[in-house]
Each structure stands twice: as C-alpha cells, then as structure tokens.
Write a protein that holds these residues in place. Sequence first.
Motif, PDB file in Angstrom:
ATOM      1  N   ILE A  50     -16.415 -50.202 -60.341  1.00  0.00           N
ATOM      2  CA  ILE A  50     -17.354 -49.183 -59.881  1.00  0.00           C
ATOM      3  C   ILE A  50     -18.130 -49.808 -58.737  1.00  0.00           C
ATOM      4  O   ILE A  50     -18.715 -50.882 -58.888  1.00  0.00           O
ATOM      5  CB  ILE A  50     -18.301 -48.730 -61.002  1.00  0.00           C
ATOM      6  CG1 ILE A  50     -17.506 -47.989 -62.075  1.00  0.00           C
ATOM      7  CG2 ILE A  50     -19.419 -47.847 -60.438  1.00  0.00           C
ATOM      8  CD1 ILE A  50     -18.326 -47.463 -63.219  1.00  0.00           C
ATOM      9  N   GLN A  51     -18.073 -49.143 -57.590  1.00  0.00           N
ATOM     10  CA  GLN A  51     -18.877 -49.591 -56.459  1.00  0.00           C
ATOM     11  C   GLN A  51     -20.207 -48.853 -56.529  1.00  0.00           C
ATOM     12  O   GLN A  51     -20.249 -47.622 -56.528  1.00  0.00           O
ATOM     13  CB  GLN A  51     -18.182 -49.303 -55.133  1.00  0.00           C
ATOM     14  CG  GLN A  51     -18.956 -49.801 -53.951  1.00  0.00           C
ATOM     15  CD  GLN A  51     -18.240 -49.544 -52.644  1.00  0.00           C
ATOM     16  OE1 GLN A  51     -17.119 -49.062 -52.602  1.00  0.00           O
ATOM     17  NE2 GLN A  51     -18.898 -49.853 -51.550  1.00  0.00           N
ATOM     18  N   ARG A  52     -21.272 -49.627 -56.604  1.00  0.00           N
ATOM     19  CA  ARG A  52     -22.616 -49.062 -56.766  1.00  0.00           C
ATOM     20  C   ARG A  52     -23.530 -49.729 -55.742  1.00  0.00           C
ATOM     21  O   ARG A  52     -23.710 -50.940 -55.780  1.00  0.00           O
ATOM     22  CB  ARG A  52     -23.090 -49.331 -58.193  1.00  0.00           C
ATOM     23  CG  ARG A  52     -24.396 -48.743 -58.568  1.00  0.00           C
ATOM     24  CD  ARG A  52     -24.664 -48.919 -60.056  1.00  0.00           C
ATOM     25  NE  ARG A  52     -23.815 -47.997 -60.812  1.00  0.00           N
ATOM     26  CZ  ARG A  52     -23.514 -48.151 -62.089  1.00  0.00           C
ATOM     27  NH1 ARG A  52     -23.981 -49.166 -62.775  1.00  0.00           N
ATOM     28  NH2 ARG A  52     -22.745 -47.269 -62.712  1.00  0.00           N
ATOM     29  N   ALA A  53     -24.062 -48.939 -54.832  1.00  0.00           N
ATOM     30  CA  ALA A  53     -24.965 -49.445 -53.792  1.00  0.00           C
ATOM     31  C   ALA A  53     -24.337 -50.614 -53.037  1.00  0.00           C
ATOM     32  O   ALA A  53     -24.993 -51.615 -52.758  1.00  0.00           O
ATOM     33  CB  ALA A  53     -26.310 -49.825 -54.393  1.00  0.00           C
ATOM     34  N   GLY A  54     -23.031 -50.507 -52.747  1.00  0.00           N
ATOM     35  CA  GLY A  54     -22.351 -51.515 -51.963  1.00  0.00           C
ATOM     36  C   GLY A  54     -21.834 -52.723 -52.736  1.00  0.00           C
ATOM     37  O   GLY A  54     -21.220 -53.607 -52.170  1.00  0.00           O
ATOM     38  N   THR A  55     -22.096 -52.788 -54.031  1.00  0.00           N
ATOM     39  CA  THR A  55     -21.656 -53.909 -54.856  1.00  0.00           C
ATOM     40  C   THR A  55     -20.588 -53.439 -55.834  1.00  0.00           C
ATOM     41  O   THR A  55     -20.719 -52.378 -56.434  1.00  0.00           O
ATOM     42  CB  THR A  55     -22.852 -54.492 -55.652  1.00  0.00           C
ATOM     43  OG1 THR A  55     -23.864 -54.887 -54.723  1.00  0.00           O
ATOM     44  CG2 THR A  55     -22.434 -55.693 -56.471  1.00  0.00           C
ATOM     45  N   LEU A  56     -19.525 -54.238 -55.981  1.00  0.00           N
ATOM     46  CA  LEU A  56     -18.454 -53.918 -56.925  1.00  0.00           C
ATOM     47  C   LEU A  56     -18.769 -54.521 -58.289  1.00  0.00           C
ATOM     48  O   LEU A  56     -19.079 -55.699 -58.400  1.00  0.00           O
ATOM     49  CB  LEU A  56     -17.118 -54.493 -56.442  1.00  0.00           C
ATOM     50  CG  LEU A  56     -16.354 -53.714 -55.396  1.00  0.00           C
ATOM     51  CD1 LEU A  56     -15.067 -54.437 -55.044  1.00  0.00           C
ATOM     52  CD2 LEU A  56     -16.054 -52.316 -55.865  1.00  0.00           C
TER      53      LEU A  56
END
Length: 160
Positions: A50-56
């Motif tokens: 899940i990519q969340r706010a640019g972080t995987l």
Amino acid sequence: MTRRSALLGLVVLGLVLSLPALGPAQVSVKVLAPRVTIALVKVARGGVWIQRAGTLYPARIGLPVWESDVLMTGTDGALGVTFVDESLISLAPNSAFGILAYVYDPVTHVGRFEAAFYRGTMTATTGRMVRRKADTMLITTPQAVIHPRGTEFALRVGED
C-alpha cells in the motif's frame, strides 16, 4: 503548597524562561486530519503493498486502507480488499489501484467511491453504496471512465 512542589515549580519556570523566544515565523504547527478506515486487507499473497503519502508499506491481512491509498501488487502478488460498504476489490499480479475518494454513510448507504485503475487486472463486486444508487462508483483508467452499475465486473489495463 509543599516545599518540594514550590521547588519543582521554580525549576520548570527557569527552564521555560531559558528557552529562546519564538516568533511567529519560527513556529510551525501541522494539523493532521484523522484517518478513517474505509477498507481492510482480506487477502495478501506475494509482493503486495500500500502506497500511503509516498511511502510503500507491505500489505498484510487486517491492514486498514485509507482514502488516497494506492494498492499495488508485484509479479507474484494478489491483493483482496473489503470496503465498509461491502464492496470487494481483487488485484491480480502487476496491478495498481488508487482510491481517490471514498465517503460512505452506513445508515443510509449513501456515498461516493472514486478510484483510478492504473495497470493490471482486477475484479470487483459492488457493495451497498452502488446497490442503493448506481452512479456512486467511478473508476478511471488510462483509456476510459467507468460507472459500474452491476454487481460484478472485471477490468484489465495493460499492453495489449
């Protein structure tokens, strides 16, 4: 007031007075909107993220899914997500699905589900929101905009 609490008060006051004065330009306050869980990961096999706010983040069963998340699978990945309105999204290997907007009232079953399907293969079963009102789900792909009106559908976006 005891002597100990008076002494503690003086120490705290001294620490506060010793801090440099901060002007308005030096103060930064970041207000974060509370995150609402809109779905849960139910199936996670192989390379799934899940990519969340640019972080995987590695996806795992039970992980909450939030609005603005991008669900991704690698070459051996399979990912299944159940939304709070009982919509189901399943991604096959090499897929990416972004949740652009998701609002749902569990009492009235009114809401809006907007997503972008970037690549790969997916299957979906619409939930209570679409059963209540057909045009509440919108999925964009690089080639088309889709308003699912049935209960089950499949999409493939790739190099064919």
